[in-house]
Design a protein around this motif. Structure first.
Motif, PDB file in Angstrom:
ATOM      1  N   UNK A  28      13.707   3.847 -13.422  1.00 23.29           N
ATOM      2  CA  UNK A  28      14.700   3.325 -12.153  1.00 23.29           C
ATOM      3  C   UNK A  28      15.453   1.728 -12.792  1.00 23.29           C
ATOM      4  N   UNK A  29      16.871   2.128 -12.400  1.00 21.07           N
ATOM      5  CA  UNK A  29      18.045   1.272 -12.580  1.00 21.07           C
ATOM      6  C   UNK A  29      18.017  -0.164 -12.237  1.00 21.07           C
ATOM      7  N   UNK A  30      17.929  -0.858 -12.050  1.00 21.72           N
ATOM      8  CA  UNK A  30      18.296  -2.154 -11.029  1.00 21.72           C
ATOM      9  C   UNK A  30      19.526  -2.180 -10.692  1.00 21.72           C
ATOM     10  N   UNK A  86       1.195  -1.335   0.211  1.00 18.36           N
ATOM     11  CA  UNK A  86      -0.336   0.094   0.198  1.00 18.36           C
ATOM     12  C   UNK A  86       0.832   0.992   0.124  1.00 18.36           C
ATOM     13  N   UNK A  87       1.710   1.464   1.238  1.00 10.52           N
ATOM     14  CA  UNK A  87       2.915   2.169   0.706  1.00 10.52           C
ATOM     15  C   UNK A  87       3.612   2.271  -0.217  1.00 10.52           C
ATOM     16  N   UNK A  88       3.687   1.594  -0.969  1.00 11.31           N
ATOM     17  CA  UNK A  88       4.939   2.010  -2.659  1.00 11.31           C
ATOM     18  C   UNK A  88       3.813   2.028  -3.321  1.00 11.31           C
ATOM     19  N   UNK A  89       2.856   1.230  -3.240  1.00  8.60           N
ATOM     20  CA  UNK A  89       1.854   1.923  -4.965  1.00  8.60           C
ATOM     21  C   UNK A  89       1.265   3.454  -4.722  1.00  8.60           C
ATOM     22  N   UNK A  90       1.276   3.646  -3.215  1.00 10.53           N
ATOM     23  CA  UNK A  90       0.991   5.540  -2.811  1.00 10.53           C
ATOM     24  C   UNK A  90       2.298   6.583  -3.605  1.00 10.53           C
ATOM     25  N   UNK A  91       3.510   6.068  -3.407  1.00 12.63           N
ATOM     26  CA  UNK A  91       4.880   7.259  -3.443  1.00 12.63           C
ATOM     27  C   UNK A  91       4.762   7.156  -5.527  1.00 12.63           C
ATOM     28  N   UNK A 116       8.143  -4.619 -13.876  1.00 12.02           N
ATOM     29  CA  UNK A 116       7.723  -3.161 -13.354  1.00 12.02           C
ATOM     30  C   UNK A 116       8.281  -2.476 -13.214  1.00 12.02           C
ATOM     31  N   UNK A 117       9.770  -2.864 -12.197  1.00  5.16           N
ATOM     32  CA  UNK A 117      10.806  -1.543 -12.551  1.00  5.16           C
ATOM     33  C   UNK A 117      11.906  -1.716 -13.254  1.00  5.16           C
ATOM     34  N   UNK A 118      12.129  -2.827 -14.075  1.00  7.15           N
ATOM     35  CA  UNK A 118      12.830  -2.607 -15.552  1.00  7.15           C
ATOM     36  C   UNK A 118      11.879  -1.780 -16.699  1.00  7.15           C
ATOM     37  N   UNK A 119      10.773  -1.505 -16.443  1.00  8.04           N
ATOM     38  CA  UNK A 119       9.525  -0.832 -17.220  1.00  8.04           C
ATOM     39  C   UNK A 119      10.002   0.632 -17.285  1.00  8.04           C
ATOM     40  N   UNK A 138       6.952   8.928  -6.165  1.00  7.74           N
ATOM     41  CA  UNK A 138       7.932   8.732  -6.781  1.00  7.74           C
ATOM     42  C   UNK A 138       9.499   7.491  -6.229  1.00  7.74           C
ATOM     43  N   UNK A 139       9.703   6.184  -6.866  1.00 10.30           N
ATOM     44  CA  UNK A 139      10.458   5.577  -6.072  1.00 10.30           C
ATOM     45  C   UNK A 139      11.912   5.375  -6.792  1.00 10.30           C
ATOM     46  N   UNK A 140      12.535   4.800  -5.874  1.00 11.26           N
ATOM     47  CA  UNK A 140      14.244   4.961  -6.369  1.00 11.26           C
ATOM     48  C   UNK A 140      14.517   3.704  -5.934  1.00 11.26           C
ATOM     49  N   UNK A 141      15.903   3.155  -6.481  1.00 10.75           N
ATOM     50  CA  UNK A 141      16.102   1.882  -6.292  1.00 10.75           C
ATOM     51  C   UNK A 141      16.245   1.855  -4.988  1.00 10.75           C
TER      52      UNK A 141
END
Length: 555
Positions: free
Chosen positions: A384-386, A343-348, A378-381, A350-353
Protein backbone atom coordinates in the motif's frame (compact mmCIF):
# COMPACT_ATOMS: atom_id res chain seq x y z
CA UNK A 1 -0.03 -16.85 -25.52
CA UNK A 2 -3.46 -17.24 -23.92
CA UNK A 3 -3.71 -18.15 -20.24
CA UNK A 4 -5.47 -21.38 -19.28
CA UNK A 5 -8.53 -21.35 -17.07
CA UNK A 6 -6.73 -23.76 -14.78
CA UNK A 7 -4.44 -20.87 -13.85
CA UNK A 8 -7.14 -19.46 -11.62
CA UNK A 9 -6.14 -16.64 -9.22
CA UNK A 10 -5.49 -17.75 -5.64
CA UNK A 11 -8.28 -15.48 -4.38
CA UNK A 12 -10.81 -17.68 -6.22
CA UNK A 13 -9.61 -20.90 -4.58
CA UNK A 14 -10.43 -20.05 -1.01
CA UNK A 15 -10.95 -23.33 0.84
CA UNK A 16 -13.85 -21.90 2.79
CA UNK A 17 -15.99 -22.19 -0.36
CA UNK A 18 -18.00 -25.40 -0.65
CA UNK A 19 -17.27 -27.96 -3.37
CA UNK A 20 -19.77 -28.48 -6.20
CA UNK A 21 -17.94 -31.17 -8.11
CA UNK A 22 -20.90 -33.58 -7.86
CA UNK A 23 -23.46 -31.11 -9.23
CA UNK A 24 -25.05 -31.74 -12.63
CA UNK A 25 -24.36 -29.27 -15.50
CA UNK A 26 -27.86 -27.79 -15.25
CA UNK A 27 -27.52 -27.36 -11.48
CA UNK A 28 -24.13 -25.72 -11.95
CA UNK A 29 -25.62 -23.25 -14.44
CA UNK A 30 -28.36 -22.20 -12.01
CA UNK A 31 -25.94 -22.08 -9.05
CA UNK A 32 -23.54 -19.85 -11.01
CA UNK A 33 -26.39 -17.55 -12.02
CA UNK A 34 -27.67 -17.34 -8.43
CA UNK A 35 -24.21 -16.52 -7.08
CA UNK A 36 -23.87 -13.65 -9.54
CA UNK A 37 -27.33 -12.24 -8.88
CA UNK A 38 -26.69 -12.47 -5.12
CA UNK A 39 -23.47 -10.48 -5.45
CA UNK A 40 -21.01 -13.38 -5.00
CA UNK A 41 -19.01 -13.39 -8.26
CA UNK A 42 -15.94 -15.06 -6.72
CA UNK A 43 -18.03 -18.07 -5.71
CA UNK A 44 -19.48 -18.19 -9.23
CA UNK A 45 -15.97 -18.27 -10.73
CA UNK A 46 -14.83 -20.94 -8.27
CA UNK A 47 -17.81 -23.14 -9.12
CA UNK A 48 -17.24 -22.67 -12.84
CA UNK A 49 -13.59 -23.65 -12.46
CA UNK A 50 -14.44 -26.75 -10.41
CA UNK A 51 -17.11 -27.85 -12.90
CA UNK A 52 -14.81 -27.32 -15.89
CA UNK A 53 -11.95 -29.25 -14.33
CA UNK A 54 -14.34 -32.21 -14.00
CA UNK A 55 -15.52 -31.87 -17.60
CA UNK A 56 -19.07 -31.14 -16.52
CA UNK A 57 -19.80 -27.74 -18.02
CA UNK A 58 -18.82 -25.40 -20.80
CA UNK A 59 -21.94 -24.33 -22.59
CA UNK A 60 -22.91 -21.29 -24.57
CA UNK A 61 -25.32 -20.08 -21.87
CA UNK A 62 -22.82 -19.97 -19.02
CA UNK A 63 -20.12 -17.92 -20.80
CA UNK A 64 -21.97 -14.54 -20.57
CA UNK A 65 -22.58 -15.21 -16.86
CA UNK A 66 -18.90 -15.86 -16.19
CA UNK A 67 -17.90 -12.76 -18.15
CA UNK A 68 -20.39 -10.79 -16.07
CA UNK A 69 -18.69 -12.09 -12.90
CA UNK A 70 -15.28 -11.08 -14.28
CA UNK A 71 -16.56 -7.58 -15.04
CA UNK A 72 -18.06 -7.32 -11.55
CA UNK A 73 -14.68 -7.82 -9.84
CA UNK A 74 -12.57 -6.31 -12.69
CA UNK A 75 -10.72 -9.61 -13.24
CA UNK A 76 -9.43 -9.08 -16.78
CA UNK A 77 -6.94 -11.94 -16.22
CA UNK A 78 -9.76 -14.46 -15.80
CA UNK A 79 -11.87 -12.76 -18.47
CA UNK A 80 -9.14 -13.20 -21.06
CA UNK A 81 -8.96 -16.89 -20.15
CA UNK A 82 -12.70 -17.23 -20.78
CA UNK A 83 -12.27 -15.33 -24.05
CA UNK A 84 -9.60 -17.79 -25.17
CA UNK A 85 -11.76 -20.79 -24.31
CA UNK A 86 -14.71 -19.18 -26.16
CA UNK A 87 -12.62 -18.94 -29.33
CA UNK A 88 -11.65 -22.60 -29.05
CA UNK A 89 -15.30 -23.57 -28.56
CA UNK A 90 -16.54 -21.33 -31.41
CA UNK A 91 -18.74 -19.23 -29.10
CA UNK A 92 -16.97 -15.91 -29.72
CA UNK A 93 -18.99 -15.15 -32.87
CA UNK A 94 -22.29 -15.36 -30.98
CA UNK A 95 -23.78 -11.90 -30.49
CA UNK A 96 -24.54 -12.45 -26.78
CA UNK A 97 -21.04 -13.75 -26.01
CA UNK A 98 -19.46 -10.99 -28.12
CA UNK A 99 -21.47 -8.31 -26.34
CA UNK A 100 -20.52 -9.80 -22.97
CA UNK A 101 -16.84 -9.69 -23.97
CA UNK A 102 -17.13 -6.03 -24.98
CA UNK A 103 -18.83 -5.24 -21.69
CA UNK A 104 -16.26 -7.18 -19.64
CA UNK A 105 -13.24 -5.52 -21.26
CA UNK A 106 -14.87 -2.08 -21.04
CA UNK A 107 -15.69 -2.44 -17.33
CA UNK A 108 -12.12 -3.65 -16.67
CA UNK A 109 -10.78 -0.51 -18.39
CA UNK A 110 -9.32 -2.44 -21.35
CA UNK A 111 -10.83 -0.28 -24.08
CA UNK A 112 -8.42 -1.41 -26.82
CA UNK A 113 -9.54 -5.03 -26.37
CA UNK A 114 -13.19 -3.97 -26.07
CA UNK A 115 -13.02 -2.09 -29.38
CA UNK A 116 -11.14 -4.95 -31.08
CA UNK A 117 -13.88 -7.44 -30.11
CA UNK A 118 -16.55 -4.94 -31.20
CA UNK A 119 -14.94 -4.39 -34.62
CA UNK A 120 -14.51 -8.13 -35.24
CA UNK A 121 -18.13 -9.02 -34.42
CA UNK A 122 -20.02 -10.04 -37.58
CA UNK A 123 -23.33 -8.88 -36.11
CA UNK A 124 -23.98 -6.29 -33.41
CA UNK A 125 -27.13 -5.11 -31.68
CA UNK A 126 -27.96 -1.96 -29.75
CA UNK A 127 -26.82 -3.59 -26.49
CA UNK A 128 -23.35 -4.10 -28.01
CA UNK A 129 -23.18 -0.42 -28.98
CA UNK A 130 -24.36 0.65 -25.52
CA UNK A 131 -21.70 -1.53 -23.84
CA UNK A 132 -18.86 0.08 -25.81
CA UNK A 133 -20.24 3.62 -25.42
CA UNK A 134 -20.61 3.06 -21.67
CA UNK A 135 -17.01 1.84 -21.50
CA UNK A 136 -15.68 4.92 -23.26
CA UNK A 137 -17.66 7.18 -20.94
CA UNK A 138 -16.49 5.40 -17.78
CA UNK A 139 -12.90 5.76 -18.98
CA UNK A 140 -13.28 9.47 -19.75
CA UNK A 141 -13.21 9.24 -23.56
CA UNK A 142 -16.23 11.39 -24.38
CA UNK A 143 -15.10 12.02 -27.95
CA UNK A 144 -15.14 8.32 -28.92
CA UNK A 145 -18.41 7.76 -27.04
CA UNK A 146 -20.12 10.63 -28.87
CA UNK A 147 -18.68 9.45 -32.21
CA UNK A 148 -20.30 6.03 -31.73
CA UNK A 149 -23.54 7.49 -30.39
CA UNK A 150 -23.93 9.67 -33.50
CA UNK A 151 -23.52 6.59 -35.74
CA UNK A 152 -26.04 4.33 -34.01
CA UNK A 153 -28.79 3.26 -36.36
CA UNK A 154 -31.06 2.57 -33.40
CA UNK A 155 -31.06 4.04 -29.90
CA UNK A 156 -32.81 2.87 -26.78
CA UNK A 157 -33.51 4.67 -23.52
CA UNK A 158 -30.27 3.12 -22.20
CA UNK A 159 -28.28 4.76 -25.02
CA UNK A 160 -29.52 8.21 -24.03
CA UNK A 161 -29.11 7.52 -20.31
CA UNK A 162 -25.48 6.37 -20.77
CA UNK A 163 -24.61 9.52 -22.71
CA UNK A 164 -26.37 11.95 -20.37
CA UNK A 165 -24.88 10.34 -17.28
CA UNK A 166 -21.37 10.14 -18.77
CA UNK A 167 -21.33 13.78 -19.87
CA UNK A 168 -22.68 15.00 -16.55
CA UNK A 169 -20.08 13.00 -14.60
CA UNK A 170 -17.34 14.51 -16.73
CA UNK A 171 -18.60 17.95 -15.65
CA UNK A 172 -20.30 18.87 -18.94
CA UNK A 173 -23.79 19.49 -17.59
CA UNK A 174 -24.55 21.86 -20.48
CA UNK A 175 -23.93 19.09 -23.02
CA UNK A 176 -25.82 16.60 -20.86
CA UNK A 177 -28.83 18.95 -20.73
CA UNK A 178 -28.80 19.41 -24.51
CA UNK A 179 -28.95 15.64 -24.94
CA UNK A 180 -31.66 15.36 -22.28
CA UNK A 181 -33.81 17.88 -24.14
CA UNK A 182 -33.35 15.87 -27.37
CA UNK A 183 -34.52 12.55 -25.91
CA UNK A 184 -37.62 11.36 -27.79
CA UNK A 185 -40.71 11.58 -25.62
CA UNK A 186 -41.38 7.85 -25.79
CA UNK A 187 -37.83 7.13 -24.46
CA UNK A 188 -37.74 9.77 -21.71
CA UNK A 189 -38.51 7.56 -18.73
CA UNK A 190 -38.08 7.94 -14.97
CA UNK A 191 -34.41 6.90 -15.11
CA UNK A 192 -33.66 9.55 -17.77
CA UNK A 193 -35.08 12.28 -15.52
CA UNK A 194 -33.28 10.89 -12.49
CA UNK A 195 -29.89 10.78 -14.26
CA UNK A 196 -30.24 14.45 -15.28
CA UNK A 197 -31.12 15.53 -11.75
CA UNK A 198 -28.28 13.46 -10.30
CA UNK A 199 -25.85 14.94 -12.85
CA UNK A 200 -26.69 18.46 -11.69
CA UNK A 201 -26.45 17.42 -8.02
CA UNK A 202 -23.06 15.75 -8.53
CA UNK A 203 -21.74 19.01 -9.97
CA UNK A 204 -23.23 21.18 -7.21
CA UNK A 205 -25.74 22.90 -9.53
CA UNK A 206 -28.66 22.65 -7.15
CA UNK A 207 -30.86 25.35 -8.73
CA UNK A 208 -30.79 23.54 -12.08
CA UNK A 209 -31.31 20.20 -10.30
CA UNK A 210 -34.34 21.60 -8.47
CA UNK A 211 -35.79 22.94 -11.71
CA UNK A 212 -35.66 19.51 -13.40
CA UNK A 213 -36.78 17.79 -10.18
CA UNK A 214 -39.93 19.93 -10.00
CA UNK A 215 -40.77 19.10 -13.63
CA UNK A 216 -40.59 15.32 -13.12
CA UNK A 217 -43.88 13.56 -13.86
CA UNK A 218 -43.02 11.00 -11.17
CA UNK A 219 -40.16 10.45 -8.72
CA UNK A 220 -38.33 7.46 -7.32
CA UNK A 221 -36.43 7.08 -4.06
CA UNK A 222 -33.08 7.57 -5.81
CA UNK A 223 -33.87 11.07 -7.10
CA UNK A 224 -34.98 12.16 -3.62
CA UNK A 225 -31.68 10.88 -2.22
CA UNK A 226 -29.73 12.66 -4.97
CA UNK A 227 -31.35 15.96 -4.00
CA UNK A 228 -30.67 15.39 -0.29
CA UNK A 229 -27.01 14.50 -0.94
CA UNK A 230 -26.61 17.44 -3.33
CA UNK A 231 -27.85 19.96 -0.77
CA UNK A 232 -25.67 18.40 1.95
CA UNK A 233 -22.57 18.62 -0.24
CA UNK A 234 -23.28 22.34 -0.63
CA UNK A 235 -23.63 22.65 3.16
CA UNK A 236 -27.35 23.44 2.96
CA UNK A 237 -28.51 20.94 5.57
CA UNK A 238 -31.73 22.88 6.22
CA UNK A 239 -32.90 22.46 2.61
CA UNK A 240 -31.79 18.81 2.63
CA UNK A 241 -33.91 18.18 5.73
CA UNK A 242 -36.90 19.93 4.10
CA UNK A 243 -36.47 17.69 1.05
CA UNK A 244 -36.22 14.62 3.29
CA UNK A 245 -39.40 15.57 5.16
CA UNK A 246 -41.25 15.96 1.85
CA UNK A 247 -40.64 12.35 0.75
CA UNK A 248 -44.04 10.60 0.64
CA UNK A 249 -42.67 7.16 1.55
CA UNK A 250 -39.11 6.94 2.82
CA UNK A 251 -36.82 3.93 2.53
CA UNK A 252 -33.40 3.00 3.88
CA UNK A 253 -31.55 4.75 1.04
CA UNK A 254 -33.25 8.04 1.90
CA UNK A 255 -32.39 7.66 5.59
CA UNK A 256 -28.78 6.87 4.74
CA UNK A 257 -28.52 10.00 2.58
CA UNK A 258 -29.82 12.19 5.40
CA UNK A 259 -27.68 10.60 8.11
CA UNK A 260 -24.57 10.78 5.91
CA UNK A 261 -25.32 14.43 5.10
CA UNK A 262 -25.61 15.30 8.78
CA UNK A 263 -22.23 13.69 9.53
CA UNK A 264 -20.47 15.33 6.57
CA UNK A 265 -21.56 18.73 7.85
CA UNK A 266 -20.69 18.10 11.49
CA UNK A 267 -24.27 17.61 12.73
CA UNK A 268 -23.32 14.39 14.48
CA UNK A 269 -25.90 14.50 17.27
CA UNK A 270 -28.64 15.00 14.68
CA UNK A 271 -27.26 11.98 12.80
CA UNK A 272 -27.58 9.79 15.91
CA UNK A 273 -31.10 11.09 16.55
CA UNK A 274 -32.00 10.30 12.93
CA UNK A 275 -30.71 6.75 13.47
CA UNK A 276 -33.10 6.33 16.41
CA UNK A 277 -36.03 7.65 14.33
CA UNK A 278 -35.10 5.40 11.43
CA UNK A 279 -35.13 2.31 13.61
CA UNK A 280 -38.40 3.43 15.19
CA UNK A 281 -39.92 3.43 11.69
CA UNK A 282 -38.85 -0.20 11.27
CA UNK A 283 -35.68 0.22 9.17
CA UNK A 284 -32.57 -1.60 10.31
CA UNK A 285 -29.11 -0.15 9.55
CA UNK A 286 -26.97 -1.57 6.76
CA UNK A 287 -23.25 -1.17 6.09
CA UNK A 288 -23.75 2.36 4.69
CA UNK A 289 -25.65 3.46 7.80
CA UNK A 290 -23.07 2.13 10.25
CA UNK A 291 -20.16 3.80 8.44
CA UNK A 292 -21.85 7.20 8.87
CA UNK A 293 -22.84 6.50 12.48
CA UNK A 294 -19.34 5.30 13.41
CA UNK A 295 -17.95 8.51 11.92
CA UNK A 296 -20.39 10.51 14.08
CA UNK A 297 -19.23 8.60 17.17
CA UNK A 298 -15.61 9.27 16.24
CA UNK A 299 -16.23 13.01 15.88
CA UNK A 300 -18.13 13.22 19.17
CA UNK A 301 -15.80 10.88 21.06
CA UNK A 302 -18.68 8.56 21.99
CA UNK A 303 -16.72 5.38 22.60
CA UNK A 304 -19.50 3.49 24.41
CA UNK A 305 -22.04 4.18 21.67
CA UNK A 306 -19.45 3.34 19.00
CA UNK A 307 -18.84 -0.02 20.72
CA UNK A 308 -22.60 -0.66 20.68
CA UNK A 309 -22.60 -0.10 16.92
CA UNK A 310 -19.63 -2.47 16.54
CA UNK A 311 -21.46 -5.15 18.53
CA UNK A 312 -24.61 -4.56 16.47
CA UNK A 313 -22.64 -5.10 13.25
CA UNK A 314 -21.50 -8.50 14.55
CA UNK A 315 -24.84 -9.51 16.09
CA UNK A 316 -26.99 -8.57 13.08
CA UNK A 317 -24.52 -9.94 10.54
CA UNK A 318 -24.11 -6.62 8.71
CA UNK A 319 -21.59 -6.98 5.90
CA UNK A 320 -18.23 -6.06 7.41
CA UNK A 321 -16.47 -4.97 4.25
CA UNK A 322 -13.26 -2.97 4.15
CA UNK A 323 -15.04 0.38 4.40
CA UNK A 324 -16.91 -0.74 7.53
CA UNK A 325 -13.71 -2.12 9.08
CA UNK A 326 -11.92 1.16 8.31
CA UNK A 327 -14.73 3.05 10.06
CA UNK A 328 -14.46 0.79 13.13
CA UNK A 329 -10.68 1.31 13.34
CA UNK A 330 -11.12 5.07 12.88
CA UNK A 331 -13.80 5.26 15.59
CA UNK A 332 -11.74 3.36 18.18
CA UNK A 333 -8.58 5.31 17.29
CA UNK A 334 -10.20 8.75 17.51
CA UNK A 335 -11.98 7.83 20.75
CA UNK A 336 -8.64 6.82 22.30
CA UNK A 337 -9.27 3.07 22.56
CA UNK A 338 -6.07 2.15 20.75
CA UNK A 339 -6.15 -1.44 22.02
CA UNK A 340 -9.40 -2.26 20.22
CA UNK A 341 -8.37 -0.18 17.21
CA UNK A 342 -5.20 -2.23 16.92
CA UNK A 343 -7.07 -5.52 17.40
CA UNK A 344 -9.45 -4.74 14.52
CA UNK A 345 -6.60 -3.38 12.40
CA UNK A 346 -4.38 -6.45 12.87
CA UNK A 347 -7.34 -8.78 12.22
CA UNK A 348 -8.05 -7.34 8.76
CA UNK A 349 -7.14 -9.53 5.78
CA UNK A 350 -6.69 -6.52 3.51
CA UNK A 351 -5.82 -2.95 4.41
CA UNK A 352 -6.08 0.03 2.11
CA UNK A 353 -4.44 3.44 2.53
CA UNK A 354 -7.44 4.82 4.46
CA UNK A 355 -7.10 2.04 7.05
CA UNK A 356 -3.37 2.62 7.56
CA UNK A 357 -4.03 6.36 7.83
CA UNK A 358 -6.73 5.89 10.49
CA UNK A 359 -4.44 3.76 12.67
CA UNK A 360 -1.36 5.96 12.22
CA UNK A 361 -3.38 9.12 12.89
CA UNK A 362 -4.94 7.57 16.02
CA UNK A 363 -1.52 6.70 17.41
CA UNK A 364 -0.20 10.17 16.56
CA UNK A 365 -2.98 12.24 18.14
CA UNK A 366 -2.86 10.19 21.35
CA UNK A 367 0.89 10.59 21.84
CA UNK A 368 2.09 7.17 20.66
CA UNK A 369 4.57 8.80 18.31
CA UNK A 370 7.16 6.05 17.98
CA UNK A 371 4.45 3.44 17.40
CA UNK A 372 3.03 5.67 14.65
CA UNK A 373 6.46 5.78 12.98
CA UNK A 374 6.85 2.01 13.30
CA UNK A 375 3.46 1.50 11.67
CA UNK A 376 4.43 3.88 8.89
CA UNK A 377 7.51 1.70 8.33
CA UNK A 378 5.25 -1.36 8.08
CA UNK A 379 3.05 0.44 5.58
CA UNK A 380 6.08 1.25 3.42
CA UNK A 381 7.02 -2.44 3.47
CA UNK A 382 3.50 -3.45 2.40
CA UNK A 383 2.01 -3.05 -1.06
CA UNK A 384 0.00 0.00 0.00
CA UNK A 385 1.33 3.40 -1.02
CA UNK A 386 1.22 6.25 1.52
CA UNK A 387 -0.62 9.39 0.42
CA UNK A 388 -0.55 13.03 1.50
CA UNK A 389 -2.79 12.28 4.52
CA UNK A 390 -0.37 9.56 5.67
CA UNK A 391 2.54 11.99 5.64
CA UNK A 392 0.48 14.62 7.44
CA UNK A 393 -0.27 12.15 10.25
CA UNK A 394 3.33 10.96 10.53
CA UNK A 395 4.73 14.51 10.52
CA UNK A 396 2.20 15.41 13.22
CA UNK A 397 3.46 12.44 15.27
CA UNK A 398 7.03 13.66 14.87
CA UNK A 399 6.00 17.16 15.97
CA UNK A 400 4.24 15.88 19.09
CA UNK A 401 7.17 13.61 19.96
CA UNK A 402 9.90 16.13 19.20
CA UNK A 403 11.41 13.73 16.63
CA UNK A 404 13.13 16.31 14.44
CA UNK A 405 15.54 14.16 12.45
CA UNK A 406 12.86 11.56 11.77
CA UNK A 407 10.41 14.27 10.71
CA UNK A 408 12.86 15.85 8.27
CA UNK A 409 13.68 12.45 6.80
CA UNK A 410 9.98 11.58 6.37
CA UNK A 411 9.26 14.96 4.78
CA UNK A 412 12.02 14.30 2.23
CA UNK A 413 10.39 10.95 1.34
CA UNK A 414 7.33 12.63 -0.17
CA UNK A 415 9.23 13.17 -3.40
CA UNK A 416 10.00 9.43 -3.55
CA UNK A 417 6.24 8.73 -3.71
CA UNK A 418 5.59 11.50 -6.28
CA UNK A 419 3.71 13.56 -3.71
CA UNK A 420 3.87 17.34 -3.60
CA UNK A 421 4.10 18.82 -0.12
CA UNK A 422 1.15 21.10 0.58
CA UNK A 423 0.98 23.99 3.01
CA UNK A 424 -0.32 21.64 5.74
CA UNK A 425 2.84 19.54 5.51
CA UNK A 426 5.02 22.63 5.74
CA UNK A 427 2.94 23.76 8.72
CA UNK A 428 3.71 20.46 10.50
CA UNK A 429 7.40 20.88 9.77
CA UNK A 430 7.36 24.46 11.11
CA UNK A 431 5.59 23.21 14.23
CA UNK A 432 8.16 20.41 14.61
CA UNK A 433 11.16 22.76 14.37
CA UNK A 434 9.48 25.37 16.56
CA UNK A 435 8.65 22.99 19.39
CA UNK A 436 12.31 22.01 19.83
CA UNK A 437 13.51 25.63 19.73
CA UNK A 438 14.93 25.73 16.21
CA UNK A 439 13.03 28.93 15.46
CA UNK A 440 15.43 30.37 12.90
CA UNK A 441 15.28 27.18 10.83
CA UNK A 442 11.48 27.25 11.05
CA UNK A 443 11.38 30.90 9.97
CA UNK A 444 13.76 30.28 7.05
CA UNK A 445 11.64 27.29 5.98
CA UNK A 446 8.55 29.53 5.89
CA UNK A 447 10.35 32.10 3.76
CA UNK A 448 11.52 29.41 1.30
CA UNK A 449 8.13 27.67 0.96
CA UNK A 450 6.90 27.34 -2.66
CA UNK A 451 3.56 28.82 -1.61
CA UNK A 452 2.60 31.83 0.49
CA UNK A 453 2.27 31.03 4.22
CA UNK A 454 -1.22 31.26 5.69
CA UNK A 455 -2.67 31.95 9.14
CA UNK A 456 -2.04 28.39 10.33
CA UNK A 457 1.67 28.46 9.49
CA UNK A 458 2.26 31.80 11.23
CA UNK A 459 0.12 30.56 14.12
CA UNK A 460 2.45 27.57 14.57
CA UNK A 461 5.41 29.94 14.51
CA UNK A 462 3.85 32.21 17.13
CA UNK A 463 3.09 29.19 19.29
CA UNK A 464 6.79 28.27 19.19
CA UNK A 465 7.75 31.86 20.08
CA UNK A 466 5.46 31.64 23.10
CA UNK A 467 7.00 28.35 24.29
CA UNK A 468 10.57 29.67 24.03
CA UNK A 469 9.82 33.37 24.76
CA UNK A 470 11.92 34.49 21.79
CA UNK A 471 10.98 38.18 21.57
CA UNK A 472 13.25 38.94 18.61
CA UNK A 473 11.58 36.25 16.51
CA UNK A 474 8.17 37.31 17.83
CA UNK A 475 8.65 40.82 16.42
CA UNK A 476 9.61 39.37 13.02
CA UNK A 477 6.51 37.17 12.97
CA UNK A 478 4.28 40.08 14.06
CA UNK A 479 5.40 42.05 11.00
CA UNK A 480 4.56 39.09 8.76
CA UNK A 481 1.12 38.64 10.38
CA UNK A 482 0.36 42.36 9.96
CA UNK A 483 1.41 42.17 6.30
CA UNK A 484 -0.85 39.17 5.79
CA UNK A 485 -3.74 41.04 7.37
CA UNK A 486 -3.12 44.14 5.23
CA UNK A 487 -2.81 42.21 1.95
CA UNK A 488 -5.53 39.63 2.43
CA UNK A 489 -7.71 41.08 5.15
CA UNK A 490 -7.27 37.97 7.25
CA UNK A 491 -5.65 37.29 10.56
CA UNK A 492 -6.96 34.88 13.13
CA UNK A 493 -8.06 36.13 16.52
CA UNK A 494 -5.93 33.39 18.07
CA UNK A 495 -2.79 35.15 16.79
CA UNK A 496 -3.60 38.21 18.90
CA UNK A 497 -4.32 36.06 21.93
CA UNK A 498 -0.95 34.31 21.49
CA UNK A 499 0.85 37.64 21.12
CA UNK A 500 -0.85 39.00 24.21
CA UNK A 501 0.20 35.94 26.19
CA UNK A 502 3.80 36.21 24.92
CA UNK A 503 4.00 39.86 26.00
CA UNK A 504 2.48 39.07 29.39
CA UNK A 505 4.86 36.16 30.00
CA UNK A 506 7.79 38.46 29.15
CA UNK A 507 6.54 41.11 31.65
CA UNK A 508 5.68 43.48 28.82
CA UNK A 509 2.36 44.35 30.38
CA UNK A 510 1.80 47.59 28.50
CA UNK A 511 2.03 45.87 25.12
CA UNK A 512 -0.20 43.05 26.33
CA UNK A 513 -2.85 45.49 27.58
CA UNK A 514 -2.66 47.58 24.41
CA UNK A 515 -3.13 44.48 22.26
CA UNK A 516 -6.13 43.31 24.27
CA UNK A 517 -7.73 46.73 24.03
CA UNK A 518 -7.22 46.60 20.25
CA UNK A 519 -8.92 43.20 20.19
CA UNK A 520 -11.88 44.56 22.13
CA UNK A 521 -12.11 47.68 19.94
CA UNK A 522 -12.06 45.68 16.68
CA UNK A 523 -14.63 43.22 18.01
CA UNK A 524 -12.31 40.23 18.11
CA UNK A 525 -13.46 37.41 20.30
CA UNK A 526 -11.54 34.39 21.44
CA UNK A 527 -13.31 31.29 20.16
CA UNK A 528 -15.05 29.86 23.24
CA UNK A 529 -13.98 26.39 24.28
CA UNK A 530 -16.49 23.74 25.25
CA UNK A 531 -16.56 20.43 27.00
CA UNK A 532 -19.04 17.62 26.58
CA UNK A 533 -20.10 14.74 28.76
CA UNK A 534 -22.69 11.98 28.57
CA UNK A 535 -24.73 11.39 31.73
CA UNK A 536 -24.85 7.75 32.77
CA UNK A 537 -27.72 5.80 31.22
CA UNK A 538 -28.37 8.26 28.37
CA UNK A 539 -27.36 8.64 24.74
CA UNK A 540 -27.43 12.43 24.70
CA UNK A 541 -24.50 14.79 25.09
CA UNK A 542 -24.51 17.71 27.47
CA UNK A 543 -22.32 20.56 26.27
CA UNK A 544 -20.92 23.30 28.47
CA UNK A 545 -19.49 26.30 26.67
CA UNK A 546 -17.02 28.75 28.17
CA UNK A 547 -17.95 32.41 28.11
CA UNK A 548 -16.20 34.32 25.32
CA UNK A 549 -13.37 36.72 26.17
CA UNK A 550 -14.72 40.16 27.09
CA UNK A 551 -11.59 42.17 26.33
CA UNK A 552 -10.95 43.06 29.98
CA UNK A 553 -7.83 41.94 31.79
CA UNK A 554 -8.12 40.13 35.04
CA UNK A 555 -6.19 41.59 37.97
Amino acid sequence: MRKSLSQIPHSFTNRSFPSYTNSSPSNCFYLIRNHIFQGSPKQALLLFNQARSNGRIYTFGVVPLILKACAFISSVYYGKSVHGESIKSGFDFDIVVGTSLVDMYAKCGEMYDARKVFDEMPVRNVVTWNALIGGYLRNGNLKSAFFLFERMSERTAVSWIEMIDGMARSGDTVGARKLFDCVPLELKNLVTWTVMVDGYCSNGEMEAAREVFEQMPERNFFVWSSMISGYCKKGNVKEAKAMFDAIPVRNLVNWNSMISGYVQNGFCEEALQALDKMRAEGYEPDEITVVSVLSACAQLGLLDFGMEIHHMIIYKGIECNQIVQNAIVDMYAKCGDLTNARLVFEGMNERNTACWNAMISGLAIHGHCKEALELFGRMESSNEMPDDITFLSVLSACAHGGLVDEGLEIFSKMEKYDLLAEIKHYGCLVDLLGRVGRLKEAYNLIKKMPMKPNDMVWGAMLGACRIHLDMEMTELVVKEVNTLKANMGSAQNSHYVLLSNIYAASDRWEKAERLRLTMAYEGFQKTPGFSSYMPCGTKHLNIETQKPYSGKMKT
